[in-house]
Scaffold this motif. Structure first.
Motif: not given
Length: 142
Positions: A90-98, A100-114
């Motif tokens: 899931g998205c770390c900000l809880g967004l339902q539709f996060c 790679s094509e529609n990223p939240c503001p921290v998507h790329d940074e959280y991807l590494v952590i996840r």
């Protein structure tokens, strides 16, 4: 990162595994004291994990919770049982539709952590971690 229930669940399973390696079964009172968690909460978590097959239970005078010595159970199994797979997918900000094509503001940074968290949870078995507790390398409670 994990819910409180998941933290207690992981600690409980590690204690149960450590005891199981010594051919001991643990009751809820022993588990809650060993991992410093409230007994009613520990009972609820252990029941949930037993229903899901994460841990095993036996009733009677020599009963209690245990796992098989050759168990391949991982931290990811416990997390999925208690918290679901959202932390791994899931998205770390809880967004339902996060995505790679529609990223939240921290998507790329959280991807590494996840990815790191997923790897850590999938590649650590409960038996391996319990052996570190037994040897004194790690601990569950000070």
């Amino acid at each position: 990162m994990f819910s409180k229930a998941c933290e207690y669940g992981i600690r409980s399973v590690l204690f149960i595994a450590e005891q199981s390696e010594q051919d001991k079964r643990s009751n809820v009172t022993e588990i809650s004291k060993a991992v410093d968690s409230p007994e009613p909460f520990t009972a609820k978590i252990c029941q949930q994990m037993a229903r899901s097959g994460i841990i095993l239970s036996k009733k009677g005078p020599k009963g209690g919770f245990y796992i098989e010595k050759d168990s391949k159970l991982t931290l990811a199994d416990i997390v999925s049982c208690i918290d679901g797979d959202k932390i791994f997918n899931g998205c770390c900000l809880g967004l339902q539709f996060c995505s790679s094509e529609n990223p939240c503001p921290v998507h790329d940074e959280y991807l590494v952590i996840r990815e790191g968290l997923t790897s850590m949870c999938e590649n650590n078995t409960v038996i391996e971690l319990a052996s570190k507790i037994r040897s004194g390398e790690t601990f569950l409670k000070m």
